[in-house]
Write a protein that holds these residues in place. Structure first.
Motif, PDB file in Angstrom:
ATOM      1  N   LEU A  82      30.100  33.991  34.616  1.00 41.36           N
ATOM      2  CA  LEU A  82      29.878  33.445  33.308  1.00 41.36           C
ATOM      3  C   LEU A  82      31.127  34.177  32.610  1.00 41.36           C
ATOM      4  CD1 LEU A  82      28.200  31.676  31.468  1.00 41.36           C
ATOM      5  CD2 LEU A  82      26.786  33.736  30.825  1.00 41.36           C
ATOM      6  N   TYR A  83      31.352  35.310  32.547  1.00 44.56           N
ATOM      7  CA  TYR A  83      32.457  35.993  31.827  1.00 44.56           C
ATOM      8  C   TYR A  83      33.695  35.346  32.150  1.00 44.56           C
ATOM      9  CZ  TYR A  83      29.054  39.415  30.477  1.00 44.56           C
ATOM     10  OH  TYR A  83      27.807  40.291  29.927  1.00 44.56           O
ATOM     11  N   LEU A  84      33.864  35.172  33.508  1.00 43.67           N
ATOM     12  CA  LEU A  84      35.297  34.338  33.876  1.00 43.67           C
ATOM     13  C   LEU A  84      35.278  33.003  33.297  1.00 43.67           C
ATOM     14  CD1 LEU A  84      35.603  35.681  37.509  1.00 43.67           C
ATOM     15  CD2 LEU A  84      36.923  36.456  35.826  1.00 43.67           C
ATOM     16  N   LEU A  97      37.226  38.559  39.982  1.00 43.73           N
ATOM     17  CA  LEU A  97      36.143  38.154  40.588  1.00 43.73           C
ATOM     18  C   LEU A  97      35.803  39.053  42.151  1.00 43.73           C
ATOM     19  CD1 LEU A  97      33.728  36.119  41.296  1.00 43.73           C
ATOM     20  CD2 LEU A  97      35.440  34.807  42.417  1.00 43.73           C
ATOM     21  N   ARG A  98      36.832  39.114  42.830  1.00 42.65           N
ATOM     22  CA  ARG A  98      36.826  39.631  44.340  1.00 42.65           C
ATOM     23  C   ARG A  98      36.548  41.153  44.482  1.00 42.65           C
ATOM     24  NH1 ARG A  98      35.057  37.349  49.093  1.00 42.65           N
ATOM     25  NH2 ARG A  98      35.556  38.908  50.786  1.00 42.65           N
ATOM     26  N   GLN A  99      37.540  41.621  43.686  1.00 41.56           N
ATOM     27  CA  GLN A  99      37.894  43.214  43.505  1.00 41.56           C
ATOM     28  C   GLN A  99      36.910  44.040  42.541  1.00 41.56           C
ATOM     29  OE1 GLN A  99      39.217  44.790  46.040  1.00 41.56           O
ATOM     30  NE2 GLN A  99      39.823  42.554  46.871  1.00 41.56           N
ATOM     31  N   LEU A 100      36.928  43.208  41.113  1.00 40.27           N
ATOM     32  CA  LEU A 100      36.267  44.189  40.070  1.00 40.27           C
ATOM     33  C   LEU A 100      34.805  43.663  39.807  1.00 40.27           C
ATOM     34  CD1 LEU A 100      39.366  44.576  37.648  1.00 40.27           C
ATOM     35  CD2 LEU A 100      38.500  46.016  39.087  1.00 40.27           C
ATOM     36  N   LYS A 101      34.621  42.553  40.545  1.00 37.45           N
ATOM     37  CA  LYS A 101      33.184  42.179  40.383  1.00 37.45           C
ATOM     38  C   LYS A 101      32.910  41.546  38.821  1.00 37.45           C
ATOM     39  CE  LYS A 101      32.939  43.341  44.852  1.00 37.45           C
ATOM     40  NZ  LYS A 101      33.160  42.229  45.953  1.00 37.45           N
ATOM     41  N   ALA A 131      49.615  32.748  38.159  1.00 40.05           N
ATOM     42  CA  ALA A 131      49.175  34.135  37.625  1.00 40.05           C
ATOM     43  C   ALA A 131      47.930  34.418  37.226  1.00 40.05           C
ATOM     44  CB  ALA A 131      50.330  34.482  36.605  1.00 40.05           C
ATOM     45  N   ALA A 132      47.574  33.255  36.534  1.00 40.96           N
ATOM     46  CA  ALA A 132      46.110  33.118  36.212  1.00 40.96           C
ATOM     47  C   ALA A 132      45.004  32.996  37.552  1.00 40.96           C
ATOM     48  CB  ALA A 132      45.889  31.780  35.112  1.00 40.96           C
ATOM     49  N   VAL A 133      45.594  32.504  38.377  1.00 41.24           N
ATOM     50  CA  VAL A 133      44.659  32.278  39.552  1.00 41.24           C
ATOM     51  C   VAL A 133      44.596  33.730  40.026  1.00 41.24           C
ATOM     52  CG1 VAL A 133      44.439  31.566  42.038  1.00 41.24           C
ATOM     53  CG2 VAL A 133      44.970  29.899  40.267  1.00 41.24           C
ATOM     54  N   VAL A 134      45.740  34.565  40.387  1.00 41.80           N
ATOM     55  CA  VAL A 134      45.700  35.619  41.010  1.00 41.80           C
ATOM     56  C   VAL A 134      44.798  36.777  40.280  1.00 41.80           C
ATOM     57  CG1 VAL A 134      46.969  37.891  41.423  1.00 41.80           C
ATOM     58  CG2 VAL A 134      48.089  35.424  42.121  1.00 41.80           C
ATOM     59  N   VAL A 135      44.985  36.870  38.820  1.00 44.45           N
ATOM     60  CA  VAL A 135      44.131  37.497  38.071  1.00 44.45           C
ATOM     61  C   VAL A 135      42.740  37.376  38.053  1.00 44.45           C
ATOM     62  CG1 VAL A 135      43.861  38.204  35.424  1.00 44.45           C
ATOM     63  CG2 VAL A 135      46.079  37.939  36.248  1.00 44.45           C
ATOM     64  N   GLY A 136      42.435  36.039  38.136  1.00 44.89           N
ATOM     65  CA  GLY A 136      40.854  35.639  38.229  1.00 44.89           C
ATOM     66  C   GLY A 136      40.446  35.985  39.526  1.00 44.89           C
ATOM     67  N   PHE A 137      41.326  35.872  40.621  1.00 45.19           N
ATOM     68  CA  PHE A 137      40.881  36.561  41.989  1.00 45.19           C
ATOM     69  C   PHE A 137      40.567  37.855  42.179  1.00 45.19           C
ATOM     70  CE2 PHE A 137      41.372  37.903  46.264  1.00 45.19           C
ATOM     71  CZ  PHE A 137      40.490  36.991  47.040  1.00 45.19           C
ATOM     72  N   VAL A 159      40.179  27.284  42.010  1.00 43.66           N
ATOM     73  CA  VAL A 159      41.066  27.798  42.986  1.00 43.66           C
ATOM     74  C   VAL A 159      40.547  29.179  43.151  1.00 43.66           C
ATOM     75  CG1 VAL A 159      43.181  28.473  43.598  1.00 43.66           C
ATOM     76  CG2 VAL A 159      42.785  26.322  42.156  1.00 43.66           C
ATOM     77  N   VAL A 160      40.021  29.799  42.247  1.00 46.15           N
ATOM     78  CA  VAL A 160      39.584  31.226  42.398  1.00 46.15           C
ATOM     79  C   VAL A 160      38.073  31.212  43.371  1.00 46.15           C
ATOM     80  CG1 VAL A 160      38.781  33.375  41.629  1.00 46.15           C
ATOM     81  CG2 VAL A 160      40.713  32.233  40.583  1.00 46.15           C
ATOM     82  N   ILE A 161      37.465  30.555  42.896  1.00 37.72           N
ATOM     83  CA  ILE A 161      36.230  30.502  43.347  1.00 37.72           C
ATOM     84  C   ILE A 161      35.964  29.938  44.928  1.00 37.72           C
ATOM     85  CG2 ILE A 161      33.878  29.053  43.525  1.00 37.72           C
ATOM     86  CD1 ILE A 161      33.752  31.499  41.759  1.00 37.72           C
ATOM     87  N   VAL A 162      36.884  28.907  45.164  1.00 36.47           N
ATOM     88  CA  VAL A 162      36.848  28.340  46.897  1.00 36.47           C
ATOM     89  C   VAL A 162      37.625  29.252  47.371  1.00 36.47           C
ATOM     90  CG1 VAL A 162      37.752  26.677  48.110  1.00 36.47           C
ATOM     91  CG2 VAL A 162      36.770  26.075  45.807  1.00 36.47           C
ATOM     92  N   ALA A 163      38.622  30.152  46.795  1.00 37.47           N
ATOM     93  CA  ALA A 163      39.188  30.944  47.761  1.00 37.47           C
ATOM     94  C   ALA A 163      38.464  32.239  48.088  1.00 37.47           C
ATOM     95  CB  ALA A 163      40.580  31.777  46.978  1.00 37.47           C
TER      96      ALA A 163
END
Length: 385
Positions: free
Chosen positions: A370-372, A362-366, A353-359, A117-121
């Motif tokens: 692999l770590y994600l 990935l998107r803001q903190l880069k 919540a897990a999706v929001v944190v992951g997004f 979900v995070v990657i596609v968003a």
């Protein structure tokens, strides 16, 4: 060749989430990180894959390698990206354990779906900024999103893309000069007919000779499946389930289905598992035959049409149509993000919540992908306790 193989092989181990997510991985890695191609060129490859049957993300990966180093480069990309999932699916088939009843396995499957979900968003946001910059393209993208959300299906997808092309060709603001994507005018002026002829021969002749041996029959069944399915790995599952009814147990098929969702790489490697199960006397050979057969149609069509497609998009008079198709493709990705990626993954507020944190990571903190992946696997194991 080694560089192409190495890059795709590394991605093959971490590309979870199915075709839509794979396009996000490719975009981040080959467009933004390595700069092997620009965003418009990448969107052109996606647009072509949408019109062809077969595994869309694998076709795009093959095309990236093909443009980098010709046919061998395309094969290096395909083998590199497919090898990890082939190895995993073959190992699962050989072990033949009851993983579908394992709570830890199910927990990991669920957490990796959340990561998808995070990657596609992320891919949707990045591509929308590029291809929804004009009012007309924004409207085309909006309409394509709404239509695909309300009426999913093969014919809807094709009609959306065709309608977008017609509208774009008639709108002056969508037309812009495009850089010629290749330097060889002769190579880009017509299809590679040998690939198209070979596809046609295999499609029509294989069913006629399938009775000669079990391996030919196996190749024929999976080649037909790969030839007739649009939309990627999720779409091929019900077709294979129906065509193989009576040949493989429901429990085994469900194990292969669950594993194909959980592992990285193309979901078409479900054929790896099924091929091994269908040939118990030589499972590795059966896995290889089925895998090659199901990918072959899409790759042959991509080889046959890629150069002529590039020639078409290089003509300014078609630039409007291609721009509109690019806008519609983003709409298709938005639809895919909602269903099946979001709807099959997010059920509880903890999931969201897990999706929001992951997004944000990935998107803001880069944070590296692999770590994600490792974090989401750990989350799945923790939830299974």
């Amino acid at each position: 060749m080694w560089q192409i193989f190495k890059q795709f092989f590394a991605l093959g181990w971490v590309s979870f989430g199915g075709p839509a997510a794979h396009l996000g991985y490719f975009q981040r890695h080959f467009v933004h990180k390595l700069g092997w191609l620009d965003q418009p060129r990448y969107a052109q490859l996606i647009a072509l894959s949408q019109f062809l049957p077969g595994p869309g993300s694998s076709q795009v990966g093959f095309a990236i390698g093909y443009q980098r180093a010709g046919l061998l480069g395309g094969l290096a990309a395909f083998i590199g990206f497919t090898a990890p999932s082939f190895a995993i699916m073959a190992a699962i088939a050989l072990l033949n354990t009851s993983l579908t009843d394992n709570s830890f396995y199910q927990g990991v499957i669920h957490s990796l779906k959340l990561f998808a979900v995070v990657i596609v968003a992320d891919a949707v946001i990045t591509m929308s900024k590029q291809f929804w910059s004009k009012q007309t393209s924004l409207l085309i993208g909006l309409v394509s999103t709404v239509v695909m959300l309300l009426q999913q299906g093969l014919w809807t997808q094709l009609l959306v893309l065709a309608g977008a092309a017609v509208i774009g060709a008639s709108q002056p603001e969508m037309t812009a000069p495009t850089e010629k994507p290749c330097v060889d005018d002769k190579a880009c002026s017509s299809p590679l007919w040998w690939a198209l002829v070979l596809f046609g021969l295999l499609f029509f002749v294989l069913p006629l000779i399938a009775g000669q041996s079990s391996l030919v029959a196996l190749f024929s069944e999976f080649f037909q499946a790969g030839s007739l399915v649009f939309g990627g790995g999720h779409v091929v599952l019900p077709l294979l389930q129906e065509s193989l009814a009576g040949q493989i147990s429901q429990d085994s098929f469900l194990l292969g289905y669950a594993s194909a969702q959980a592992i990285p790489g193309p979901m078409f490697t479900l054929a790896t598992f099924l091929g091994a199960e269908l040939t118990p006397s030589s499972p590795l050979l059966g896995a290889l035959v089925a895998t090659v057969a199901i990918f072959a149609p899409g790759l042959l069509l991509m080889v046959g049409l890629l150069n002529s497609w590039q020639a078409l998009v290089a003509r300014p008079r078609l630039a409007g149509a291609i721009s509109a198709v690019n806008a519609a493709v983003v709409g298709l990705l938005v639809s895919a993000w909602y269903a099946p990626v979001f709807t099959s993954s997010v059920f509880l507020k903890q999931d969201f919540a897990a999706v929001v944190v992951g997004f944000v990571l990935l998107r803001q903190l880069k944070v590296p992908v692999l770590y994600l992946v490792a974090g989401y696997v750990a989350l799945g194991l923790l939830l299974a306790l």
